[in-house]
Write a protein that holds these residues in place. Structure first.
Motif, short mmCIF file in Angstrom:
data_model
loop_
_atom_site.label_atom_id
_atom_site.label_comp_id
_atom_site.label_asym_id
_atom_site.label_seq_id
_atom_site.Cartn_x
_atom_site.Cartn_y
_atom_site.Cartn_z
N THR A 1 0.89 -1.21 -0.02
CA THR A 1 0.16 0.07 -0.11
C THR A 1 1.06 1.24 0.08
O THR A 1 0.40 2.23 -0.63
CB THR A 1 -1.05 -0.06 1.17
N TYR A 2 1.68 1.27 0.84
CA TYR A 2 2.60 2.40 1.21
C TYR A 2 3.99 2.65 0.30
O TYR A 2 4.45 1.51 -0.28
CB TYR A 2 3.17 2.37 2.42
N LYS A 3 4.17 3.80 0.19
CA LYS A 3 5.77 4.12 -0.67
C LYS A 3 6.88 3.22 -0.40
O LYS A 3 7.54 2.61 -1.03
CB LYS A 3 6.29 5.80 -0.31
N GLU A 4 7.16 3.28 1.21
CA GLU A 4 7.99 2.12 1.57
C GLU A 4 8.01 0.82 1.15
O GLU A 4 8.98 0.16 0.91
CB GLU A 4 8.29 2.35 3.06
N GLN A 5 6.76 0.38 1.07
CA GLN A 5 6.58 -1.29 0.82
C GLN A 5 6.91 -1.33 -0.77
O GLN A 5 7.52 -2.21 -1.00
CB GLN A 5 5.01 -1.49 0.86
N ARG B 1 10.28 12.93 4.00
CA ARG B 1 9.27 12.84 2.84
C ARG B 1 10.07 13.55 1.60
O ARG B 1 10.16 12.89 0.32
CB ARG B 1 7.99 13.44 3.14
N ALA C 1 2.08 6.27 -4.28
CA ALA C 1 1.52 5.96 -2.97
C ALA C 1 1.68 6.92 -1.94
O ALA C 1 2.51 7.92 -2.08
CB ALA C 1 2.16 4.50 -2.69
N ASP C 2 0.73 6.55 -0.80
CA ASP C 2 1.14 7.43 0.40
C ASP C 2 2.33 6.95 1.19
O ASP C 2 2.69 5.84 1.04
CB ASP C 2 -0.23 7.38 1.29
N PHE C 3 2.73 7.70 2.19
CA PHE C 3 3.67 7.23 3.16
C PHE C 3 3.34 6.49 4.28
O PHE C 3 1.96 6.65 4.52
CB PHE C 3 4.33 8.46 3.68
N CYS C 4 3.94 5.64 4.64
CA CYS C 4 3.34 4.85 5.83
C CYS C 4 3.57 5.85 7.20
O CYS C 4 3.88 6.97 7.02
CB CYS C 4 4.03 3.70 6.10
N ASN C 5 3.02 5.23 8.11
CA ASN C 5 3.28 6.19 9.34
C ASN C 5 4.60 6.31 9.65
O ASN C 5 5.37 5.36 9.49
CB ASN C 5 2.36 5.09 10.46
#
Length: 203
Positions: free
Chosen positions: A26-30, A81, A59-63
């Motif tokens: 889901t997230y950028k890091e993934q 970011r 994608a969005d950033f994770c927490n």
């Protein structure tokens, strides 16, 4: 043979019945973790990396708790970011340069005349890759400038020190992909002109 079939079916059934190791990307890091370099960079490998990096950009950033660096306050989170987006754009540039090099013809040999049109098409593909890389360079410049703002001078995200170094090198002009890409485009144009001057019916 029958025992092997039952063994394979058992593994498939176990995998379907126990999706505990599966998770949604889901997230950028993934998405960024799915990007990887191959020992030999075939075009399909490069295109796969471009796909994952493009998804990471969208994608969005994770927490912040799960970021790739230790984040302790909102200012660090903001700089993280900016650095992340800059780094992803730099990786996109590298991948498009890899891809362009697969189609770029460094020399126009006289014996390639019968395949003049195919070589010109290949050069056009390479040029498209290089110009796309230039687009991502402009984006990387913008993110690097934000990450290098004065208010971030005394913030150093050690776990992504390489990104910090990239931003600094861009700021000082040590890292200049525009210069590299412009040189590649100029060389490509010279080769194109040599192919265009060829008579494909000569050989």
């Amino acid at each position: 043979m029958k025992a092997i079939k039952f063994f394979v079916l058992g593994i498939v059934f176990f995998s379907l019945a126990n999706p505990t190791h599966a998770y949604f990307v889901t997230y950028k890091e993934q998405y960024y973790r799915l990007y990887h370099l191959h020992h030999i960079q075939y075009p399909d490998d490069t295109i796969e990396n471009i796909y994952w990096l493009e998804k990471a950009l969208q994608a969005d950033f994770c927490n912040p708790l799960y970021a790739l660096a230790l984040i302790e306050n909102e200012t660090e989170w903001e700089k993280y970011r900016y650095l992340f987006n800059m780094h992803i754009n730099l990786k996109m540039i590298e991948q498009y340069l890899f891809l362009g090099n697969k189609w770029n013809k460094r020399r126009a040999y006289f014996y390639n005349a019968p395949w003049k049109e195919q070589n010109l098409e290949s050069l056009e593909t390479a040029e498209t890759c290089y110009r796309t890389a230039l687009y991502y360079w402009n984006a990387a410049l913008e993110w690097a400038a934000k990450a290098e703002e004065r208010r971030f001078y005394f913030i150093n995200l050690q776990k992504v020190q390489f990104w910090e170094d990239e931003a600094r090198r861009i700021g000082t002009g040590q890292l200049d992909y525009e210069k590299i890409i412009s040189r590649e485009l100029a060389m490509l144009q010279a080769v194109r002109e040599r192919f265009q001057a060829m008579d494909e019916n000569t050989y």
